[in-house]
Design an enzyme around this catalytic site. Structure first.
Site, PDB file in Angstrom:
ATOM      1  N   ASP A 101       0.828  -1.191   0.000  1.00 43.11           N
ATOM      2  CA  ASP A 101       0.000   0.000   0.000  1.00 43.11           C
ATOM      3  C   ASP A 101       0.879   1.264   0.000  1.00 43.11           C
ATOM      4  OD1 ASP A 101      -2.964   0.956   0.410  1.00 43.11           O
ATOM      5  OD2 ASP A 101      -1.852   1.999   1.988  1.00 43.11           O
ATOM      6  N   TYR A 153     -11.875   8.586  -2.383  1.00 42.47           N
ATOM      7  CA  TYR A 153     -11.307   8.665  -1.035  1.00 42.47           C
ATOM      8  C   TYR A 153     -10.069   9.557  -0.966  1.00 42.47           C
ATOM      9  CZ  TYR A 153      -7.498   5.310  -2.025  1.00 42.47           C
ATOM     10  OH  TYR A 153      -6.377   4.700  -2.504  1.00 42.47           O
ATOM     11  N   TYR A 213      -1.398  11.560   2.052  1.00 39.57           N
ATOM     12  CA  TYR A 213      -2.245  11.891   0.911  1.00 39.57           C
ATOM     13  C   TYR A 213      -2.283  13.399   0.662  1.00 39.57           C
ATOM     14  CZ  TYR A 213      -4.052   7.114   1.337  1.00 39.57           C
ATOM     15  OH  TYR A 213      -4.169   5.751   1.392  1.00 39.57           O
ATOM     16  N   HIS A 280      -7.449  -6.437  -0.519  1.00 44.53           N
ATOM     17  CA  HIS A 280      -6.336  -5.488  -0.415  1.00 44.53           C
ATOM     18  C   HIS A 280      -5.270  -5.875   0.593  1.00 44.53           C
ATOM     19  CE1 HIS A 280      -4.337  -1.620  -0.806  1.00 44.53           C
ATOM     20  NE2 HIS A 280      -4.439  -1.428   0.499  1.00 44.53           N
TER      21      HIS A 280
END
Length: 301
Positions: A101, A153, A213, A280
């Site tokens: 990830d 998201y 992010y 995931h």
């Protein structure tokens, strides 16, 4: 977890929590969002029993590692700087790198910026392209807005709101976890596991992880010198994903992974493994299979 040693290491101006076990060549595990070193618990035990020194930090902003308050403290150069300093602290020149990830994204950055520190890279879930296949004309978050809309998201993570760990995991990754009904936990997550995650995120919150992010557009600007640059042909790579992973099933991703684009960007990509019935969190959902795929690859080098 029996035999796992925990310690704090000063790296790049912060204190980093590290969990490790075993002796031998270093296998460095990098976790993703919203996760902890703990996501590698199965692989730490497996690899350390096979002659490796398994090392898994809490990344900046997570768990027992420091979480600087400034958003810009989470830009890619800070994060990769933490990893390089950690490798230095381990007393080795190179590591077998395994990452998932956001950890996988940092792994690609490490391969891009400091390829001499990576002996082999086993990447889980996120291939080179999504964040690092840089469009020189469109900023990263702007591209996600255009492709998926404001409710995507990554776009929503730009807004300063709070999430409960389990509600967020359930919504974004489809695990179906309800914190009020632990009997509905998926088979790969026990009540003990849940309690550990709740204790750590209850202390730190999610701000540090969300700041990764929130730096995507800044990272886009800072990485302009690497526009069009692929991964070194001296780093052997194995990619592992689940056939139900939303990264893998997103638009155009299968075509990129299997159609030659991934191999062009990562010339030493040797194998791609797609785990059936796995989503995931494949290092936890299919722990034994993932551990074996990691060991089978790194043991060749």
């Amino acid at each position: 977890m029996e035999g796992i040693v925990h310690r704090m290491v000063e790296v790049n101006g912060i204190n980093m929590h590290v969990a490790e076990k075993g002796d031998g060549p270093v296998v460095l595990f990098l976790h993703g969002f919203p996760d902890l070193w703990y996501s590698w618990r199965h692989q730490i035990l497996s690899l350390s029993s096979r002659g490796y020194r398994a090392v898994a930090p809490d990344l900046r902003g997570y768990g027992d590692t420091d979480a600087p308050s400034s958003i810009s403290s989470y830009m890619c150069f800070h994060l990769v700087g933490d990893i390089v300093a950690l490798i230095d602290s381990l007393g080795v020149d190179q590591v077998f790198l395994v990452a998932h990830d956001w950890g996988a994204i940092l792994g690609w950055y490490l391969c891009l910026f400091r390829p001499e520190r990576v002996r082999v890279y086993v990447c889980l879930s996120v291939p080179f392209r999504p964040f690092l296949g840089r469009n020189p004309k469109v900023r990263t978050v702007d591209a996600f807005h255009a492709l998926y809309g404001d409710d995507y998201y990554i776009c929503r993570f730009q807004v300063f709101i709070s999430f409960h760990l389990l509600l967020l995991v359930g919504r974004e990754y489809g695990t179906g976890i309800n914190p009020n009904t632990p009997e509905n936990l998926p088979s790969w997550l026990t009540e003990e596991d849940l309690a550990y995650y709740v204790s750590k995120f209850g202390k730190t919150g999610f701000t540090g992880g969300l700041n990764y992010y929130r730096n995507l557009n800044l990272d886009w600007e800072l990485t302009s010198p690497w526009n069009g640059v692929g991964i070194s042909d001296k780093i052997p790579v194995r990619f592992i994903t689940g056939d139900l992973d939303l990264v893998y099933t997103s638009a155009g991703m299968k075509e990129y992974i299997h159609g030659g684009g991934f191999k062009k960007d990562v010339p030493c990509l040797e194998e791609v493994f797609v785990q059936k019935g796995v989503a995931h969190f494949n290092n936890q959902e299919a722990a034994e299979d993932t551990s074996n795929l990691i060991y089978d690859f790194i043991s060749k080098f």
